[in-house]
Motif scaffolding. Structure first.
Motif, short mmCIF file in Angstrom:
data_model
loop_
_atom_site.label_atom_id
_atom_site.label_comp_id
_atom_site.label_asym_id
_atom_site.label_seq_id
_atom_site.Cartn_x
_atom_site.Cartn_y
_atom_site.Cartn_z
N VAL A 54 3.73 9.24 7.51
CA VAL A 54 2.45 9.36 8.22
C VAL A 54 1.39 8.65 7.76
CG1 VAL A 54 0.57 11.06 8.44
CG2 VAL A 54 2.92 12.11 8.27
N ASP A 55 1.66 8.33 6.38
CA ASP A 55 0.48 7.01 5.88
C ASP A 55 1.00 5.88 6.45
OD1 ASP A 55 -1.07 9.01 4.33
OD2 ASP A 55 0.54 8.47 2.62
N MET A 56 2.26 5.69 6.44
CA MET A 56 2.83 4.18 6.98
C MET A 56 2.28 4.18 8.49
SD MET A 56 6.67 2.77 7.45
CE MET A 56 7.01 4.05 8.76
N MET A 57 2.42 5.17 9.31
CA MET A 57 2.16 5.19 10.70
C MET A 57 0.81 4.93 11.07
SD MET A 57 5.00 4.47 12.02
CE MET A 57 4.16 4.31 13.61
N GLU A 58 -0.13 5.38 10.11
CA GLU A 58 -1.57 5.40 10.33
C GLU A 58 -2.06 4.05 10.18
OE1 GLU A 58 -3.16 8.07 7.39
OE2 GLU A 58 -3.23 9.98 9.23
N LEU A 59 -1.38 3.21 9.13
CA LEU A 59 -1.47 1.66 9.03
C LEU A 59 -1.43 1.16 10.27
CD1 LEU A 59 -0.56 0.52 5.59
CD2 LEU A 59 -2.88 0.57 6.48
N ILE A 60 0.05 1.39 10.78
CA ILE A 60 0.76 0.62 11.93
C ILE A 60 -0.15 0.98 13.18
CG2 ILE A 60 2.64 0.71 13.58
CD1 ILE A 60 4.48 0.90 10.98
N GLU A 61 -0.52 2.36 13.52
CA GLU A 61 -1.47 2.53 14.21
C GLU A 61 -2.65 1.45 14.51
OE1 GLU A 61 -4.23 6.40 15.87
OE2 GLU A 61 -3.74 6.37 13.90
N LYS A 67 6.79 14.63 9.48
CA LYS A 67 6.13 14.71 8.29
C LYS A 67 7.12 15.36 7.23
CE LYS A 67 3.57 19.01 9.24
NZ LYS A 67 4.55 20.01 8.46
N ASP A 68 7.89 16.20 7.52
CA ASP A 68 8.80 16.86 6.86
C ASP A 68 10.03 16.19 5.88
OD1 ASP A 68 7.33 19.32 6.78
OD2 ASP A 68 8.55 19.81 8.80
N PHE A 69 10.55 15.13 6.89
CA PHE A 69 11.60 14.35 6.50
C PHE A 69 11.26 13.03 5.64
CE2 PHE A 69 14.70 10.96 7.23
CZ PHE A 69 15.84 11.65 6.72
N LYS A 70 9.99 12.65 5.93
CA LYS A 70 9.53 11.59 5.13
C LYS A 70 7.93 11.53 5.04
CE LYS A 70 11.33 7.95 3.81
NZ LYS A 70 11.53 7.62 2.25
N SER A 71 7.56 11.99 3.93
CA SER A 71 6.06 12.52 3.96
C SER A 71 5.27 11.26 3.96
CB SER A 71 5.90 13.25 2.78
OG SER A 71 6.07 12.59 1.49
N ASP A 72 5.71 9.96 3.39
CA ASP A 72 4.86 8.79 3.49
C ASP A 72 4.98 8.23 4.76
OD1 ASP A 72 7.60 7.82 3.32
OD2 ASP A 72 7.45 6.81 1.69
N VAL A 126 0.81 -1.24 0.06
CA VAL A 126 -0.03 0.11 0.12
C VAL A 126 0.87 1.11 0.09
CG1 VAL A 126 -1.71 1.41 1.46
CG2 VAL A 126 -1.92 -1.16 1.07
N ILE A 127 1.73 1.26 0.73
CA ILE A 127 2.50 2.70 0.92
C ILE A 127 3.90 2.66 0.07
CG2 ILE A 127 3.92 4.01 2.53
CD1 ILE A 127 0.83 3.59 3.24
N PHE A 128 4.66 1.33 -0.18
CA PHE A 128 5.80 1.43 -0.77
C PHE A 128 5.49 1.05 -2.16
CE2 PHE A 128 7.71 0.74 3.69
CZ PHE A 128 7.76 2.14 3.92
N LEU A 129 4.21 0.82 -2.72
CA LEU A 129 4.11 0.23 -3.94
C LEU A 129 4.62 -1.20 -4.47
CD1 LEU A 129 4.25 3.62 -6.05
CD2 LEU A 129 2.27 2.52 -4.70
N GLY A 130 4.64 -1.78 -3.30
CA GLY A 130 5.18 -3.23 -3.52
C GLY A 130 6.57 -3.65 -3.47
N GLN A 131 7.33 -2.27 -3.18
CA GLN A 131 8.84 -2.24 -3.28
C GLN A 131 9.52 -2.54 -2.01
OE1 GLN A 131 10.52 0.33 -6.58
NE2 GLN A 131 8.39 1.34 -6.11
N ARG A 135 13.61 4.27 -1.55
CA ARG A 135 14.52 3.88 -0.71
C ARG A 135 14.70 5.09 0.48
NH1 ARG A 135 17.62 -0.15 -2.64
NH2 ARG A 135 19.30 0.29 -1.16
N ALA A 136 15.11 4.64 1.80
CA ALA A 136 15.21 5.70 2.66
C ALA A 136 16.19 6.73 2.58
CB ALA A 136 15.54 5.11 4.06
#
Length: 244
Positions: free
Chosen positions: A112-119, A105-110, A36-41, A243-244
């Motif tokens: 927020v979406d990732m952590m919403e799933l983990i939440e 949110k400024d360092f890696k915008s995705d 969902v977040i990393f497009l399968g990568q 990639r991070a």
């Protein structure tokens, strides 16, 4: 990062318990998250040297990366067995045990979406979770604050012999402020850490001073200890454009 010296003594006690970390790790559906977040990568992974490194450690890299809510609940029940009527885990005083995750949110915008799933994953196994979405300036300003809760950061430094350069990133002792003070002061300040933490710190200090087979032996002992302790949990080994 789990602040194992948090000033809230009960919170510190929970974070020092490996069952809590195993529970949270096993509750994450990394395959879904990557799709969902990393497009399968990417692939599910802990904080560990990559398969391209001579220091690749299968157990450290792969343990507790499978999505298993039943296993997660089993381990969490050992730490926080009591729940309220909505299924959330409780502190001894009857209040919910809540974890707060600071998300830059400024360092890696995705993130927020990732952590919403983990939440959602963590709340499904009864761990009340709050996301504290902050700016880069706020995140930087909070560094070293003893009241910080669980932290989120990147750790892609695992290929080749690079793990030798920053082995401390896999341990995260800098978040354990009182233990870190004790170790850096030679025991004159802070709080004495457990024996395994002291040994891992000793190994960290030895690694850059050695070479060849001797260095590799110390590094491998360090990785074995990390696998036993699992002080941090990872999400994925990056791939492709993510990639991070």
């Amino acid at each position: 990062d789990f602040p194992e010296n948090h000033p809230d003594e009960f919170r510190a006690q929970v974070y020092q318990n490996i069952d809590f970390r195993i529970g949270l790790s096993s509750a994450i559906d990394r395959e879904e998250l990557i799709d969902v977040i990393f497009l399968g990568q990417g692939e599910p992974y802990q904080l560990a040297p990559s398969p391209r490194s001579p220091f690749y450690h299968e157990r450290l890299a792969r343990q507790y990366t499978e999505f298993d809510p039943d296993l997660a609940s089993e381990h969490l029940d050992r730490v926080l067995p009591n729940k309220d009527s909505e299924g959330f885990r409780l502190r001894p005083d009857g209040e919910r045990f809540t974890v707060v995750i600071a998300v830059n949110k400024d360092f890696k915008s995705d993130w927020v979406d990732m952590m919403e799933l983990i939440e959602g994953y963590w709340e499904a196994v009864g761990v009340d979770t709050v996301l504290d979405v902050v700016s880069d300036a706020t995140s930087t300003g909070r560094r070293g604050d003893p009241n910080n809760d669980i932290g989120l950061w990147i750790a892609e430094n695992g290929a080749g012999r690079l793990p030798l350069v920053k082995p401390d990133e896999m341990m995260g002792i800098e978040s354990d402020l009182e233990w870190n003070r004790w170790l850096e002061s030679g025991g004159s300040e802070g709080q004495e850490p457990p024996a395994d933490v002291k040994r891992m710190y000793e190994l960290q200090m030895q690694i850059p001073l050695l070479a060849g087979d001797e260095q590799a032996a110390v590094m491998n002992e360090y990785l074995d200890m990390l696998a036993d302790a699992m002080p941090r949990i990872g999400i994925a080994l990056p791939a492709g454009n993510y990639r991070a």
